[in-house]
Write an enzyme that holds these catalytic residues in place. Structure first.
Site, PDB file in Angstrom:
ATOM      1  N   LYS A 110      46.604 129.697  68.923  1.00  7.58           N
ATOM      2  CA  LYS A 110      48.026 129.794  69.267  1.00  7.58           C
ATOM      3  C   LYS A 110      48.866 129.060  68.216  1.00  7.58           C
ATOM      4  CE  LYS A 110      48.546 132.031  73.310  1.00  7.58           C
ATOM      5  NZ  LYS A 110      47.232 132.562  73.555  1.00  7.58           N
ATOM      6  N   LYS A 189      40.770 144.056  66.871  1.00 10.74           N
ATOM      7  CA  LYS A 189      40.639 143.869  68.324  1.00 10.74           C
ATOM      8  C   LYS A 189      41.959 144.245  69.005  1.00 10.74           C
ATOM      9  CE  LYS A 189      40.434 140.411  71.859  1.00 10.74           C
ATOM     10  NZ  LYS A 189      40.830 139.184  72.376  1.00 10.74           N
ATOM     11  N   LYS A 192      47.629 142.208  72.700  1.00  8.05           N
ATOM     12  CA  LYS A 192      49.086 142.328  72.642  1.00  8.05           C
ATOM     13  C   LYS A 192      49.667 141.527  71.494  1.00  8.05           C
ATOM     14  CE  LYS A 192      49.646 139.067  76.426  1.00  8.05           C
ATOM     15  NZ  LYS A 192      48.225 139.071  76.816  1.00  8.05           N
TER      16      LYS A 192
HETATM   17  P1  ADP Z   1      45.471 139.834  74.810  1.00 12.31           P
HETATM   18  O1  ADP Z   1      44.481 139.653  73.690  1.00 12.31           O
HETATM   19  O2  ADP Z   1      46.128 141.160  74.775  1.00 12.31           O
HETATM   20  O3  ADP Z   1      46.459 138.680  74.873  1.00 12.31           O
HETATM   21  P2  ADP Z   1      44.250 138.517  77.000  1.00 12.31           P
HETATM   22  O4  ADP Z   1      43.801 137.427  76.087  1.00 12.31           O
HETATM   23  O5  ADP Z   1      45.332 138.219  77.982  1.00 12.31           O
HETATM   24  O6  ADP Z   1      44.636 139.784  76.138  1.00 12.31           O
HETATM   25  O7  ADP Z   1      42.959 139.064  77.754  1.00 12.31           O
HETATM   26  C1  ADP Z   1      42.727 139.045  79.136  1.00 12.31           C
HETATM   27  C2  ADP Z   1      41.298 139.472  79.390  1.00 12.31           C
HETATM   28  O8  ADP Z   1      41.019 140.751  78.821  1.00 12.31           O
HETATM   29  C3  ADP Z   1      40.275 138.505  78.773  1.00 12.31           C
HETATM   30  O9  ADP Z   1      39.197 138.380  79.659  1.00 12.31           O
HETATM   31  C4  ADP Z   1      39.860 139.202  77.503  1.00 12.31           C
HETATM   32  O10 ADP Z   1      38.593 138.846  77.082  1.00 12.31           O
HETATM   33  C5  ADP Z   1      39.939 140.677  77.883  1.00 12.31           C
HETATM   34  N1  ADP Z   1      40.293 141.432  76.672  1.00 12.31           N
HETATM   35  C6  ADP Z   1      41.505 141.485  76.074  1.00 12.31           C
HETATM   36  N2  ADP Z   1      41.485 142.263  74.964  1.00 12.31           N
HETATM   37  C7  ADP Z   1      40.216 142.695  74.839  1.00 12.31           C
HETATM   38  C8  ADP Z   1      39.539 143.529  73.896  1.00 12.31           C
HETATM   39  N3  ADP Z   1      40.183 144.069  72.863  1.00 12.31           N
HETATM   40  N4  ADP Z   1      38.225 143.758  74.078  1.00 12.31           N
HETATM   41  C9  ADP Z   1      37.558 143.224  75.132  1.00 12.31           C
HETATM   42  N5  ADP Z   1      38.131 142.439  76.069  1.00 12.31           N
HETATM   43  C10 ADP Z   1      39.451 142.162  75.930  1.00 12.31           C
END
Ligand code: ADP
Ligand code: TRP
Length: 317
Positions: A110, A189, A192
């Protein structure tokens, strides 16, 4: 066995969230006593608009209920409706070494992405440990990126037990090996933070799918399916047979990316159109949604009550 997971309402949920987190949670619904909460306190570390936080919290609840969470099998609640979580977070804070938090990747990430270095972001893993320990969870389904937070949780539970007596179970992370990192429209990956997501109920899903970045091979050229994200995404939606068909079409040549994108769109719609119908119905009845969340919070507080009682006594309150 008690299974608990949480998700932050910090934006619209996307395919990465569905295949990386939600789906494994739904698959576990018949395997134990299930809890799923919307981590709106955690989201405050990055969301500072109240209206947005409230809407995202509701959207996440709708998404989970629409895509397969059954409130008869899984207790669904808002984190902020269970004040015992904050209370426990303080007790844990008092035994959390600074160095443990300084080592956490998510905080460093972050910072690298330009977020303000707040105490909330720094203490995020302590609050997460409180979420888990207050519910006495055995198993916590999360994505790979959350593994370290589960290690912190176990560490804090152990420290607490050593100091105050055996109160907490040490929870295990559940990270299905079969869940790969879901690629985004640019091949990185899906996240958001990278602006490469396709949301669960994205009105512009078609446009985003058609815009998935590929190399510039012509239709005629043979292609390695494993190197393009269309195929990586198609695998999530399609049957084994369909996947094998697309793979051999790519390898044979005469099969273009445009065609593959159309098949991906169709496979996405096949899975998500029924979810959309359910979501629309739920959205038309906000009181029913509120009732589900309130009932969930009551059950969660019931589960938290005996733990917080023991903890208060143990720490000397
Ligand atoms: P973002 O990366 O969009 O901010 P989050 O960190 O809020 O998403 O992710 C919430 C959940 O979804 C976590 O358990 C995370 O591991 C899973 N997740 C998010 N993006 C992916 C991805 N590209 N592949 C696999 N799991 C994901
Ligand atoms: N940190 C998790 C994520 O970003 C969300 C979360 C908060 C969580 N508290 C939790 C997940 C407790 C599991 C258990 O994905």
């Amino acid at each position: 066995m008690r299974i608990l997971t949480g998700i932050q309402p910090s934006g619209k949920l996307h395919w990465g969230n569905y295949f990386g987190a939600m789906k494994s949670m739904f698959d576990l619904q018949d395997k134990g006593e299930n809890f799923m909460f919307i981590a709106n306190y955690h989201a405050m570390t990055t969301v500072s608009d109240g209206k947005q936080l409230r809407e995202s919290t509701r959207d996440v609840a709708l998404d989970y209920l629409a895509c397969g969470l059954d409130p008869e099998k899984t207790v669904i609640y808002r984190q902020s409706d269970v004040p015992e979580v904050q209370e426990l977070a303080w007790y844990l804070s008092c035994l959390t070494p600074m160095g443990l938090l300084e080592r956490c990747h998510s905080y460093k990430d972050k910072m690298a992405h330009g977020f303000e270095a707040t105490h909330g972001l720094f203490a995020y893993p302590v609050l997460m440990a409180a979420d888990i320990l207050i519910m006495n969870a055995d198993l916590v389904p999360v994505g790979k990126d959350q593994k370290q937070h589960l290690e912190v949780t176990r560490d804090l539970a152990q420290k607490f037990n050593n100091r105050f007596g055996e109160i907490f179970k040490l929870p295990d992370a559940y990270i299905p090996e079969t869940v790969a990192t879901i690629p985004g429209t640019d091949g990185q990956k899906m996240s958001k933070s990278y602006h490469n997501t396709i949301e669960l109920f994205d009105p512009s899903a078609k446009k985003k799918i058609m815009g998935i970045v590929t190399d510039s091979k012509t239709v005629e050229e043979p292609k390695d399916p494993e190197t393009n994200s269309i195929f990586g995404l198609y695998k999530l939606f399609a049957t084994e047979e369909e996947v094998a068909q697309m793979a051999s079409a790519f390898r044979a040549g005469g099969y273009g990316y445009g065609q593959a994108k159309k098949e991906l769109l169709a496979a996405y719609r096949r899975l998500f159109d029924p979810f959309k119908e359910r979501r629309d119905a739920l959205q038309r009845d906000p009181d029913a949604l509120e009732d589900i969340l309130k009932a969930g919070a009551a059950k969660a507080r019931q589960a938290a009550a005996p733990i917080i009682e023991k903890v208060r006594k143990a720490v000397g309150l």
